[in-house]
Design a protein around this motif. Sequence first.
Motif, PDB file in Angstrom:
ATOM      1  N   SER A  25       0.842  -1.201   0.000  1.00  0.00           N
ATOM      2  CA  SER A  25       0.000   0.000   0.000  1.00  0.00           C
ATOM      3  C   SER A  25       0.871   1.243   0.000  1.00  0.00           C
ATOM      4  O   SER A  25       1.907   1.285   0.669  1.00  0.00           O
ATOM      5  N   ASP A  26       0.443   2.255  -0.752  1.00  0.00           N
ATOM      6  CA  ASP A  26       1.171   3.522  -0.715  1.00  0.00           C
ATOM      7  C   ASP A  26       0.801   4.268   0.572  1.00  0.00           C
ATOM      8  O   ASP A  26      -0.104   3.860   1.311  1.00  0.00           O
ATOM      9  N   PHE A  27       1.529   5.345   0.856  1.00  0.00           N
ATOM     10  CA  PHE A  27       1.281   6.080   2.095  1.00  0.00           C
ATOM     11  C   PHE A  27      -0.155   6.597   2.170  1.00  0.00           C
ATOM     12  O   PHE A  27      -0.753   6.613   3.241  1.00  0.00           O
ATOM     13  N   GLU A  28      -0.696   7.014   1.022  1.00  0.00           N
ATOM     14  CA  GLU A  28      -2.064   7.529   1.012  1.00  0.00           C
ATOM     15  C   GLU A  28      -3.040   6.452   1.477  1.00  0.00           C
ATOM     16  O   GLU A  28      -3.868   6.686   2.363  1.00  0.00           O
ATOM     17  N   ALA A  29      -2.935   5.251   0.920  1.00  0.00           N
ATOM     18  CA  ALA A  29      -3.804   4.147   1.323  1.00  0.00           C
ATOM     19  C   ALA A  29      -3.507   3.706   2.757  1.00  0.00           C
ATOM     20  O   ALA A  29      -4.421   3.422   3.532  1.00  0.00           O
ATOM     21  N   PHE A  30      -2.223   3.647   3.097  1.00  0.00           N
ATOM     22  CA  PHE A  30      -1.820   3.217   4.441  1.00  0.00           C
ATOM     23  C   PHE A  30      -2.514   4.063   5.512  1.00  0.00           C
ATOM     24  O   PHE A  30      -3.071   3.526   6.461  1.00  0.00           O
ATOM     25  N   PHE A  31      -2.494   5.379   5.333  1.00  0.00           N
ATOM     26  CA  PHE A  31      -3.114   6.234   6.345  1.00  0.00           C
ATOM     27  C   PHE A  31      -4.628   6.328   6.189  1.00  0.00           C
ATOM     28  O   PHE A  31      -5.339   6.415   7.187  1.00  0.00           O
ATOM     29  N   SER A  32      -5.143   6.276   4.957  1.00  0.00           N
ATOM     30  CA  SER A  32      -6.602   6.366   4.789  1.00  0.00           C
ATOM     31  C   SER A  32      -7.295   5.109   5.305  1.00  0.00           C
ATOM     32  O   SER A  32      -8.433   5.169   5.757  1.00  0.00           O
ATOM     33  N   GLN A  33      -6.597   3.970   5.275  1.00  0.00           N
ATOM     34  CA  GLN A  33      -7.170   2.714   5.757  1.00  0.00           C
ATOM     35  C   GLN A  33      -6.841   2.443   7.228  1.00  0.00           C
ATOM     36  O   GLN A  33      -7.315   1.457   7.794  1.00  0.00           O
ATOM     37  N   ALA A  34      -6.051   3.305   7.825  1.00  0.00           N
ATOM     38  CA  ALA A  34      -5.690   3.107   9.237  1.00  0.00           C
ATOM     39  C   ALA A  34      -6.956   3.153  10.090  1.00  0.00           C
ATOM     40  O   ALA A  34      -7.823   4.011   9.879  1.00  0.00           O
ATOM     41  N   PRO A  35      -7.067   2.229  11.051  1.00  0.00           N
ATOM     42  CA  PRO A  35      -8.280   2.190  11.878  1.00  0.00           C
ATOM     43  C   PRO A  35      -8.577   3.514  12.583  1.00  0.00           C
ATOM     44  O   PRO A  35      -9.710   3.972  12.574  1.00  0.00           O
ATOM     45  N   ALA A  36      -7.575   4.136  13.179  1.00  0.00           N
ATOM     46  CA  ALA A  36      -7.811   5.403  13.885  1.00  0.00           C
ATOM     47  C   ALA A  36      -6.483   6.050  14.244  1.00  0.00           C
ATOM     48  O   ALA A  36      -5.654   5.422  14.899  1.00  0.00           O
ATOM     49  N   LEU A  37      -6.300   7.284  13.813  1.00  0.00           N
ATOM     50  CA  LEU A  37      -5.115   8.017  14.230  1.00  0.00           C
ATOM     51  C   LEU A  37      -5.234   8.249  15.736  1.00  0.00           C
ATOM     52  O   LEU A  37      -6.312   8.597  16.234  1.00  0.00           O
ATOM     53  N   HIS A  38      -4.152   8.027  16.468  1.00  0.00           N
ATOM     54  CA  HIS A  38      -4.202   8.162  17.924  1.00  0.00           C
ATOM     55  C   HIS A  38      -4.653   9.569  18.311  1.00  0.00           C
ATOM     56  O   HIS A  38      -4.180  10.552  17.742  1.00  0.00           O
ATOM     57  N   PRO A  39      -5.568   9.673  19.288  1.00  0.00           N
ATOM     58  CA  PRO A  39      -6.056  11.004  19.677  1.00  0.00           C
ATOM     59  C   PRO A  39      -4.961  11.935  20.196  1.00  0.00           C
ATOM     60  O   PRO A  39      -5.101  13.158  20.105  1.00  0.00           O
ATOM     61  N   ASN A  40      -3.865  11.373  20.703  1.00  0.00           N
ATOM     62  CA  ASN A  40      -2.764  12.211  21.196  1.00  0.00           C
ATOM     63  C   ASN A  40      -1.771  12.588  20.102  1.00  0.00           C
ATOM     64  O   ASN A  40      -0.759  13.225  20.392  1.00  0.00           O
ATOM     65  N   SER A  41      -2.045  12.224  18.854  1.00  0.00           N
ATOM     66  CA  SER A  41      -1.097  12.547  17.784  1.00  0.00           C
ATOM     67  C   SER A  41      -0.910  14.053  17.640  1.00  0.00           C
ATOM     68  O   SER A  41       0.153  14.509  17.230  1.00  0.00           O
ATOM     69  N   SER A  42      -1.914  14.818  18.023  1.00  0.00           N
ATOM     70  CA  SER A  42      -1.789  16.277  17.935  1.00  0.00           C
ATOM     71  C   SER A  42      -0.757  16.824  18.927  1.00  0.00           C
ATOM     72  O   SER A  42      -0.338  17.976  18.820  1.00  0.00           O
ATOM     73  N   LEU A  43      -0.334  15.993  19.871  1.00  0.00           N
ATOM     74  CA  LEU A  43       0.698  16.406  20.834  1.00  0.00           C
ATOM     75  C   LEU A  43       2.107  16.252  20.260  1.00  0.00           C
ATOM     76  O   LEU A  43       3.074  16.659  20.895  1.00  0.00           O
ATOM     77  N   ILE A  44       2.222  15.646  19.079  1.00  0.00           N
ATOM     78  CA  ILE A  44       3.528  15.469  18.444  1.00  0.00           C
ATOM     79  C   ILE A  44       3.966  16.821  17.895  1.00  0.00           C
ATOM     80  O   ILE A  44       3.284  17.417  17.075  1.00  0.00           O
ATOM     81  N   LYS A  45       5.087  17.299  18.404  1.00  0.00           N
ATOM     82  CA  LYS A  45       5.605  18.611  18.006  1.00  0.00           C
ATOM     83  C   LYS A  45       7.073  18.466  17.632  1.00  0.00           C
ATOM     84  O   LYS A  45       7.737  17.535  18.052  1.00  0.00           O
ATOM     85  N   GLY A  46       7.569  19.408  16.849  1.00  0.00           N
ATOM     86  CA  GLY A  46       8.981  19.410  16.530  1.00  0.00           C
ATOM     87  C   GLY A  46       9.217  19.564  15.045  1.00  0.00           C
ATOM     88  O   GLY A  46       8.284  19.753  14.259  1.00  0.00           O
ATOM     89  N   VAL A  47      10.486  19.451  14.671  1.00  0.00           N
ATOM     90  CA  VAL A  47      10.896  19.711  13.300  1.00  0.00           C
ATOM     91  C   VAL A  47      11.344  18.415  12.624  1.00  0.00           C
ATOM     92  O   VAL A  47      12.115  17.643  13.185  1.00  0.00           O
TER      93      VAL A  47
END
Length: 113
Positions: free
Chosen positions: A53-75
Motif C-alpha cells: 500500500s502507498d502512504f495515502e492508502a496506508f493512512f486512509s485505511q488506518a483504523p484510527a489516528l491516535h487522539p494524542n497525535s496532535s501532541l507530536i511537536k517538533g521539526v
Amino acid sequence: MHKIFKMPFSKVYPLYIQKAERKNRTKQEVDGIILWLTGYDAAGLRQQIEAESDFEAFFSQAPALHPNSSLIKGVVCGVRVEEIDDPLMQKIRYLDKLIDELAEGRAMDKILR
C-alpha cells in the motif's frame, strides 16, 4: 500531490527499522510506534506491507489516528510538524518524528504520548 503519497509504505518501513537498529533500538519498538499512531494491529500492519500500500492508502485505511497525535511537536526535514497544512503529509511527518525520537534514545513512554 507530493511524490511520497504514492510511495509504497513497504519501501520506507525497512528504512525506519534500519534507522532504529543503528541506534540499538528494535523492530518491535518501530512496530509499537506505528501501531500506536495508526491504530493498526500487528496483522493489519503486516497486511499493509504485503499489499505494498502507498502512504495515502496506508493512512486512509488506518483504523484510527491516535487522539494524542496532535501532541507530536517538533521539526522534521526543516518543517514544524504541527504547522503542516496537508493532513496526509502531517501524518507522514508525525511518523517520521516518532521514529526520529526513537533513534535519539527517547523512552517509549515519552514517545507514545
